[in-house]
Design a protein around this motif. Structure first.
Motif, PDB file in Angstrom:
ATOM      1  N   LEU A  10       0.890  -1.219  -0.041  1.00 52.31           N
ATOM      2  CA  LEU A  10       0.047  -0.130  -0.059  1.00 52.31           C
ATOM      3  C   LEU A  10       0.896   1.373   0.083  1.00 52.31           C
ATOM      4  O   LEU A  10       0.543   2.079  -0.682  1.00 52.31           O
ATOM      5  CB  LEU A  10      -0.977   0.049   1.206  1.00 52.31           C
ATOM      6  N   GLY A  11       1.825   1.382   0.872  1.00 52.18           N
ATOM      7  CA  GLY A  11       2.682   2.664   0.909  1.00 52.18           C
ATOM      8  C   GLY A  11       3.523   2.850  -0.295  1.00 52.18           C
ATOM      9  O   GLY A  11       3.582   3.844  -0.741  1.00 52.18           O
ATOM     10  N   ARG A  12       4.010   1.805  -0.712  1.00 48.16           N
ATOM     11  CA  ARG A  12       4.613   2.056  -2.036  1.00 48.16           C
ATOM     12  C   ARG A  12       3.936   2.183  -3.460  1.00 48.16           C
ATOM     13  O   ARG A  12       4.115   3.113  -3.908  1.00 48.16           O
ATOM     14  CB  ARG A  12       5.429   0.604  -2.495  1.00 48.16           C
ATOM     15  N   ASN A  13       2.677   1.831  -3.287  1.00 45.14           N
ATOM     16  CA  ASN A  13       1.520   2.232  -4.364  1.00 45.14           C
ATOM     17  C   ASN A  13       1.251   3.746  -4.119  1.00 45.14           C
ATOM     18  O   ASN A  13       0.979   4.433  -4.991  1.00 45.14           O
ATOM     19  CB  ASN A  13       0.413   1.491  -4.293  1.00 45.14           C
ATOM     20  N   ILE A  14       1.068   4.188  -2.792  1.00 41.97           N
ATOM     21  CA  ILE A  14       0.797   5.515  -2.735  1.00 41.97           C
ATOM     22  C   ILE A  14       2.001   6.596  -3.022  1.00 41.97           C
ATOM     23  O   ILE A  14       1.486   7.552  -3.703  1.00 41.97           O
ATOM     24  CB  ILE A  14       0.435   5.748  -0.980  1.00 41.97           C
ATOM     25  N   ARG A  15       3.133   5.948  -2.922  1.00 44.41           N
ATOM     26  CA  ARG A  15       4.176   6.844  -3.331  1.00 44.41           C
ATOM     27  C   ARG A  15       4.328   6.863  -4.818  1.00 44.41           C
ATOM     28  O   ARG A  15       4.504   7.933  -5.525  1.00 44.41           O
ATOM     29  CB  ARG A  15       5.617   6.080  -2.655  1.00 44.41           C
ATOM     30  N   THR A  16       3.991   5.577  -5.448  1.00 46.50           N
ATOM     31  CA  THR A  16       4.224   5.603  -6.990  1.00 46.50           C
ATOM     32  C   THR A  16       3.219   6.753  -7.546  1.00 46.50           C
ATOM     33  O   THR A  16       3.328   7.285  -8.497  1.00 46.50           O
ATOM     34  CB  THR A  16       3.615   4.215  -7.492  1.00 46.50           C
ATOM     35  N   ILE A  17       1.749   6.505  -6.763  1.00 43.96           N
ATOM     36  CA  ILE A  17       0.807   7.307  -7.365  1.00 43.96           C
ATOM     37  C   ILE A  17       1.015   9.111  -7.222  1.00 43.96           C
ATOM     38  O   ILE A  17       1.103   9.898  -8.172  1.00 43.96           O
ATOM     39  CB  ILE A  17      -0.560   7.210  -6.848  1.00 43.96           C
ATOM     40  N   ARG A  18       1.738   9.379  -5.839  1.00 43.65           N
ATOM     41  CA  ARG A  18       1.997  10.619  -5.743  1.00 43.65           C
ATOM     42  C   ARG A  18       3.102  11.236  -6.657  1.00 43.65           C
ATOM     43  O   ARG A  18       3.155  12.441  -7.185  1.00 43.65           O
ATOM     44  CB  ARG A  18       2.562  10.716  -4.159  1.00 43.65           C
ATOM     45  N   LYS A  60      -9.216   7.397   1.830  1.00 38.90           N
ATOM     46  CA  LYS A  60     -10.315   8.309   1.244  1.00 38.90           C
ATOM     47  C   LYS A  60      -9.970   9.538   0.626  1.00 38.90           C
ATOM     48  O   LYS A  60     -10.194   9.659  -0.561  1.00 38.90           O
ATOM     49  CB  LYS A  60     -11.499   8.160   2.220  1.00 38.90           C
ATOM     50  N   ALA A  61      -9.397  10.327   1.685  1.00 39.15           N
ATOM     51  CA  ALA A  61      -9.053  11.433   1.210  1.00 39.15           C
ATOM     52  C   ALA A  61      -7.764  11.713  -0.052  1.00 39.15           C
ATOM     53  O   ALA A  61      -7.986  12.500  -0.852  1.00 39.15           O
ATOM     54  CB  ALA A  61      -8.235  12.452   2.333  1.00 39.15           C
ATOM     55  N   LEU A  62      -6.996  10.516   0.113  1.00 46.97           N
ATOM     56  CA  LEU A  62      -5.944  10.465  -1.037  1.00 46.97           C
ATOM     57  C   LEU A  62      -6.402   9.986  -2.393  1.00 46.97           C
ATOM     58  O   LEU A  62      -6.270  10.428  -3.322  1.00 46.97           O
ATOM     59  CB  LEU A  62      -4.978   9.264  -0.509  1.00 46.97           C
ATOM     60  N   LYS A  63      -7.575   9.084  -2.165  1.00 45.91           N
ATOM     61  CA  LYS A  63      -8.289   8.682  -3.368  1.00 45.91           C
ATOM     62  C   LYS A  63      -8.898   9.855  -4.051  1.00 45.91           C
ATOM     63  O   LYS A  63      -8.757   9.953  -5.251  1.00 45.91           O
ATOM     64  CB  LYS A  63      -9.492   7.696  -2.835  1.00 45.91           C
ATOM     65  N   ILE A  64      -9.377  10.956  -3.423  1.00 45.67           N
ATOM     66  CA  ILE A  64     -10.197  12.191  -3.776  1.00 45.67           C
ATOM     67  C   ILE A  64      -8.927  13.170  -4.292  1.00 45.67           C
ATOM     68  O   ILE A  64      -9.197  13.537  -5.559  1.00 45.67           O
ATOM     69  CB  ILE A  64     -11.002  12.818  -2.726  1.00 45.67           C
ATOM     70  N   LEU A  65      -7.974  13.307  -3.717  1.00 48.86           N
ATOM     71  CA  LEU A  65      -6.993  14.302  -4.007  1.00 48.86           C
ATOM     72  C   LEU A  65      -6.272  13.732  -5.356  1.00 48.86           C
ATOM     73  O   LEU A  65      -6.010  14.564  -6.233  1.00 48.86           O
ATOM     74  CB  LEU A  65      -6.054  13.987  -2.735  1.00 48.86           C
ATOM     75  N   PHE A  66      -6.018  12.337  -5.360  1.00 53.64           N
ATOM     76  CA  PHE A  66      -5.276  11.754  -6.454  1.00 53.64           C
ATOM     77  C   PHE A  66      -6.155  11.711  -7.840  1.00 53.64           C
ATOM     78  O   PHE A  66      -5.662  11.165  -8.829  1.00 53.64           O
ATOM     79  CB  PHE A  66      -4.587  10.674  -6.225  1.00 53.64           C
ATOM     80  N   ALA A  67      -7.462  11.474  -7.355  1.00 51.68           N
ATOM     81  CA  ALA A  67      -8.544  11.161  -8.550  1.00 51.68           C
ATOM     82  C   ALA A  67      -8.328   9.860  -9.054  1.00 51.68           C
ATOM     83  O   ALA A  67      -8.248   9.725 -10.466  1.00 51.68           O
ATOM     84  CB  ALA A  67      -8.532  12.194  -9.692  1.00 51.68           C
TER      85      ALA A  67
END
Length: 76
Positions: A10-18, A60-67
């Motif tokens: 999960l963390g790696r995927n958040i970083r990749t998306i960011r 949930k907020a990251l989902k909205i922020l990153f669309a």
């Protein structure tokens, strides 16, 4: 407070998306704070490195922020 256990990258995927959105950890944390989150840049860094779990509300907020769809966070 509900936490999501990190049995997936999960963390790696958040970083990749960011990074794909060309945002810094500081920018993401600031935008999340404007959305009502209490997340700090340090907390985000710990989530991305897998040292800390993420709150469901922050995901949930990251989902909205990153669309993006939630499935983007849970890719293997």
């Amino acid at each position: 407070m509900q936490m999501i256990l990190q049995d997936l990258p999960l963390g790696r995927n958040i970083r990749t998306i960011r990074l794909s959105k060309e945002m810094t950890q500081k920018e993401v944390a600031e935008k999340l704070q404007l959305m009502g989150s209490l997340i700090s840049r340090t907390t985000l860094a710990n989530i991305e490195s897998g040292r800390r779990n993420i709150k469901a509300s922050d995901l949930k907020a990251l989902k909205i922020l990153f669309a993006v769809d939630y499935s983007e966070f849970f890719k293997d």
